[in-house]
Design a protein around this motif. Structure first.
Motif, short mmCIF file in Angstrom:
data_model
loop_
_atom_site.label_atom_id
_atom_site.label_comp_id
_atom_site.label_asym_id
_atom_site.label_seq_id
_atom_site.Cartn_x
_atom_site.Cartn_y
_atom_site.Cartn_z
N MET A 1 16.67 29.23 100.64
CA MET A 1 17.25 29.47 101.94
C MET A 1 16.13 29.89 102.89
N PRO A 2 16.06 29.29 104.06
CA PRO A 2 15.03 29.69 105.02
C PRO A 2 15.22 31.14 105.47
N LEU A 3 14.15 31.72 105.90
CA LEU A 3 14.16 33.12 106.32
C LEU A 3 15.08 33.34 107.51
N ALA A 4 15.15 32.41 108.43
CA ALA A 4 15.99 32.56 109.62
C ALA A 4 17.47 32.66 109.24
N LEU A 5 17.92 31.82 108.29
CA LEU A 5 19.31 31.90 107.86
C LEU A 5 19.60 33.20 107.15
N PHE A 6 18.64 33.67 106.38
CA PHE A 6 18.81 34.95 105.70
C PHE A 6 18.93 36.09 106.71
N LEU A 7 18.14 36.07 107.74
CA LEU A 7 18.19 37.12 108.76
C LEU A 7 19.50 37.06 109.55
N ILE A 8 19.99 35.86 109.82
CA ILE A 8 21.27 35.72 110.52
C ILE A 8 22.39 36.26 109.66
N ALA A 9 22.38 35.95 108.37
CA ALA A 9 23.41 36.46 107.46
C ALA A 9 23.33 37.98 107.34
N LEU A 10 22.14 38.52 107.32
CA LEU A 10 21.96 39.96 107.25
C LEU A 10 22.48 40.64 108.51
N PHE A 11 22.22 40.04 109.67
CA PHE A 11 22.74 40.58 110.92
C PHE A 11 24.27 40.52 110.95
N ALA A 12 24.85 39.43 110.47
CA ALA A 12 26.30 39.30 110.45
C ALA A 12 26.94 40.36 109.55
N LEU A 13 26.35 40.62 108.41
CA LEU A 13 26.88 41.66 107.52
C LEU A 13 26.74 43.05 108.14
N ALA A 14 25.62 43.29 108.81
CA ALA A 14 25.43 44.59 109.47
C ALA A 14 26.44 44.77 110.60
N PHE A 15 26.70 43.72 111.36
CA PHE A 15 27.67 43.80 112.44
C PHE A 15 29.08 44.01 111.90
N LEU A 16 29.41 43.37 110.79
CA LEU A 16 30.71 43.57 110.17
C LEU A 16 30.87 45.02 109.70
N LEU A 17 29.84 45.57 109.09
CA LEU A 17 29.87 46.95 108.65
C LEU A 17 30.03 47.89 109.85
N PHE A 18 29.32 47.60 110.93
CA PHE A 18 29.44 48.39 112.16
C PHE A 18 30.87 48.35 112.68
N ASP A 19 31.50 47.18 112.70
CA ASP A 19 32.88 47.05 113.16
C ASP A 19 33.84 47.84 112.27
N VAL A 20 33.65 47.77 110.98
CA VAL A 20 34.54 48.48 110.05
C VAL A 20 34.41 49.99 110.23
N VAL A 21 33.20 50.48 110.38
CA VAL A 21 32.99 51.92 110.59
C VAL A 21 33.65 52.37 111.88
N LEU A 22 33.49 51.59 112.95
CA LEU A 22 34.14 51.94 114.21
C LEU A 22 35.65 51.93 114.08
N CYS A 23 36.20 50.98 113.35
CA CYS A 23 37.65 50.93 113.16
C CYS A 23 38.15 52.19 112.44
N PHE A 24 37.43 52.64 111.43
CA PHE A 24 37.84 53.85 110.72
C PHE A 24 37.71 55.08 111.61
N ARG A 25 36.67 55.14 112.42
CA ARG A 25 36.53 56.29 113.32
C ARG A 25 37.66 56.35 114.33
N VAL A 26 38.02 55.22 114.89
CA VAL A 26 39.12 55.19 115.86
C VAL A 26 40.43 55.49 115.15
#
Length: 95
Positions: A1-26
């Motif tokens: 897998m190219p590095l760019a796709l890996f970084l995009i997938a990593l960003f998507a997982l981080a953003f999902l985790l950020f959304d889930v944490v915000l949902c629990f806080r609210v």
């Protein structure tokens, strides 16, 4: 897998985790009405199946629903947490 796709997938997982944490806080904010506590979680719940649709080739739904719902979840969650923080700093402004 190219590095760019890996970084995009990593960003998507981080953003999902950020959304889930915000949902629990609210969700834990007791002074909010129930519908305002549930709204970010409902938006995220609508976005996850739409995002999963990309795996089956349903990209139009994912483009139309998933990305805006994820962004709305993050914006709404940040708004509610910032509003709660500001109310804690100024108790007289909450009246």
């Amino acid at each position: 897998m190219p590095l760019a796709l890996f970084l995009i997938a990593l960003f998507a997982l981080a953003f999902l985790l950020f959304d889930v944490v915000l949902c629990f806080r609210v969700w834990r904010t007791a002074e909010l009405p129930r519908w305002r506590r549930i709204l970010p979680a409902l938006l995220l719940r609508a976005a996850l199946p739409a995002s999963a649709g990309r795996a089956w080739g349903v990209t139009r739904v994912a483009e139309a629903v998933a990305s805006p719902s994820n962004a709305a979840t993050a914006l709404l969650g940040r708004y509610e947490t910032d509003r709660r923080r500001r109310r804690r700093e100024r108790p007289e402004a909450a009246v």
